[in-house]
Design an enzyme around this catalytic site. Structure first.
Site, mmCIF file in Angstrom:
data_model
loop_
_atom_site.group_PDB
_atom_site.id
_atom_site.type_symbol
_atom_site.label_atom_id
_atom_site.label_comp_id
_atom_site.label_asym_id
_atom_site.label_seq_id
_atom_site.Cartn_x
_atom_site.Cartn_y
_atom_site.Cartn_z
ATOM 1 C CG PHE A 106 -1.978 -1.041 1.203
ATOM 2 C CD1 PHE A 106 -1.674 -2.380 1.431
ATOM 3 C CD2 PHE A 106 -3.287 -0.683 0.924
ATOM 4 C CE1 PHE A 106 -2.659 -3.358 1.372
ATOM 5 C CE2 PHE A 106 -4.279 -1.655 0.863
ATOM 6 C CZ PHE A 106 -3.964 -2.996 1.082
ATOM 7 C CB ALA A 107 2.474 3.283 -2.109
ATOM 8 C CE LYS A 163 3.844 15.451 1.661
ATOM 9 N NZ LYS A 163 4.166 16.363 2.776
ATOM 10 C CE1 TYR A 164 3.407 7.316 5.137
ATOM 11 C CE2 TYR A 164 4.211 5.062 5.225
ATOM 12 C CZ TYR A 164 3.873 6.230 5.865
ATOM 13 O OH TYR A 164 4.003 6.321 7.229
ATOM 14 C CB VAL A 179 5.223 0.682 0.655
ATOM 15 C CG1 VAL A 179 4.831 2.011 1.322
ATOM 16 C CG2 VAL A 179 5.891 0.944 -0.687
ATOM 17 C CG ASP A 180 7.217 2.345 5.956
ATOM 18 O OD1 ASP A 180 6.746 1.203 5.791
ATOM 19 O OD2 ASP A 180 7.139 2.956 7.045
ATOM 20 C CG HIS A 212 7.787 -5.090 16.546
ATOM 21 N ND1 HIS A 212 8.845 -4.286 16.895
ATOM 22 C CD2 HIS A 212 6.801 -4.258 16.111
ATOM 23 C CE1 HIS A 212 8.498 -3.010 16.677
ATOM 24 N NE2 HIS A 212 7.263 -2.974 16.202
ATOM 25 N N PRO A 213 10.992 -6.232 15.486
ATOM 26 C CG PRO A 213 11.698 -4.472 14.129
ATOM 27 C CD PRO A 213 10.576 -5.445 14.311
ATOM 28 C CD GLU A 222 2.691 -3.740 15.329
ATOM 29 O OE1 GLU A 222 3.341 -3.755 14.266
ATOM 30 O OE2 GLU A 222 3.041 -3.088 16.342
HETATM 31 C C1 GAL Z 1 7.237 0.845 16.690
HETATM 32 C C2 GAL Z 1 6.684 0.833 15.273
HETATM 33 C C3 GAL Z 1 5.179 0.879 15.310
HETATM 34 C C4 GAL Z 1 4.663 -0.222 16.228
HETATM 35 C C5 GAL Z 1 5.295 -0.099 17.587
HETATM 36 C C6 GAL Z 1 4.815 -1.166 18.540
HETATM 37 O O1 GAL Z 1 8.597 0.605 16.666
HETATM 38 O O2 GAL Z 1 7.164 1.956 14.575
HETATM 39 O O3 GAL Z 1 4.660 0.732 14.027
HETATM 40 O O4 GAL Z 1 4.956 -1.464 15.673
HETATM 41 O O5 GAL Z 1 6.697 -0.178 17.484
HETATM 42 O O6 GAL Z 1 5.265 -0.882 19.836
HETATM 43 MN MN MN Z 2 5.871 1.030 8.028
#
Ligand code: GAL
Ligand code: MN
Length: 308
Positions: free
Chosen positions: A75-76, A79-80, A166-167, A187-188, A257
């Protein structure tokens, strides 16, 4: 007497010396096994994909026989669209190379979609969607659009689907090792955090509510996927739950999310992808992450989002 004494000293010295070098060696090598541990299997026996846990040539040869197509939504809006060029060009270098891929790109400005040369068996379909004023609505609305796409169009067109932000940009292989029935990406930010620090929705009034002490992982909504049937059920359920929240005038802390995390708590993913599959360009490196495959690019939130 003298001789016996020095033999004793010699033996004692040997003992102390060997013990010391053993200790030094142990402290050195133990860092190979602890501290940087990765978990490669969930308690419900779903694999967690990390570099080193799979043989890419073998995996490719298995999935090649199945003649599969991987639909991929992007999805864009607003401005994405500026992220499209890097996203698509890097995807064409790293994403399911050698497999059939069909990107479905949703945008409010089809004229802003850059010309990117697609690899063999890779196709791009551009769809116009209405502009929206709030980034949260764009983000949440993806669930409805993906649900409809799968239901109305994909049945005879694809076998698997991935839904990607997309980002972001590809830096390394993302291939058939990621395929399974229902696939979540860790999630990182939270992969080495205890669950009470996950940013789940904590208000019981929201359908996305997860009580303290519950939850397995914190999953990102920037990438998820699986079979058509499983992702259809996921997107349909999340969209329904989002609408119950709207009717009750509540918006979950991290929008879709939060609902995705709730869904994965009760419908466990059959495969998890490690944060290699969604890193963040601005994050410092972590010992566990040996290769970055896909990563959120740094962006000026205030500048690219339609609202704050
Ligand atoms: C951020 C991210 C958000 C959401 C959030 C959850 O790092 O930018 O999109 O995932 O963590 O805590
Ligand atoms: Mn994103």
């Amino acid at each position: 007497m003298r001789l016996r004494q020095s033999v004793h000293f010699f033996l004692l010295g040997m003992f102390v010396g060997l013990s010391l070098s053993g200790l030094i060696l142990l402290s050195y090598t133990s860092s190979w096994f602890s501290g940087t541990d990765i978990v490669s299997m969930t308690p419900w026996l779903a694999p967690v994909v990390w570099e080193g846990t799979f043989d890419s040539i073998l995996i490719d040869s298995i999935f090649k026989q199945q003649n599969i197509t991987i639909a991929t939504t992007v999805f864009a809006l607003g401005k994405y669209t500026r992220f499209l060029k890097d996203f698509l060009e890097s995807a064409e270098e790293h994403y399911f190379v050698g497999f059939r891929v069909h990107y479905y790109l949703f945008t409010d400005q089809p004229e802003a979609v850059p010309e990117v040369k697609m690899g063999e068996n890779h196709h791009l379909t551009v769809r116009r969607v209405p502009s929206l004023d709030r980034w949260q609505d764009i983000s949440m609305g993806r669930m409805e659009i993906i649900e409809k796409l799968i239901k109305n169009e994909l049945a005879n067109e694809a076998d698997y689907i991935f839904c990607l932000d997309v980002d972001a940009k590809f830096y390394g292989r993302w291939g058939a090792e990621s395929l399974d029935r229902l696939v979540g990406v860790i999630h990182p930010w939270f992969f080495d955090y205890p669950r009470d620090q996950f940013s789940y929705e904590r208000r019981p009034e929201s359908q996305a509510f997860i009580p303290a002490g519950e939850g397995d992982y914190y999953y990102t909504a920037a990438a998820f996927g699986g079979s058509l049937a499983d992702v259809h059920h996921l997107t349909k359920t999340c969209w329904e739950q989002l609408n119950i929240d709207i009717a009750n005038s509540i918006e979950a802390i991290w929008h879709e999310e939060s609902h995705l995390n709730k869904y994965f708590l009760y419908t466990k993913p059959s495969k998890l992808l490690s944060p290699e599959y969604l890193w963040r360009d601005i994050s410092i490196s972590a010992d566990q992450v040996k290769i970055i495959r896909f990563s959120h690019v740094a962006k000026n939130y205030a500048e690219v989002r339609p609202n704050f």
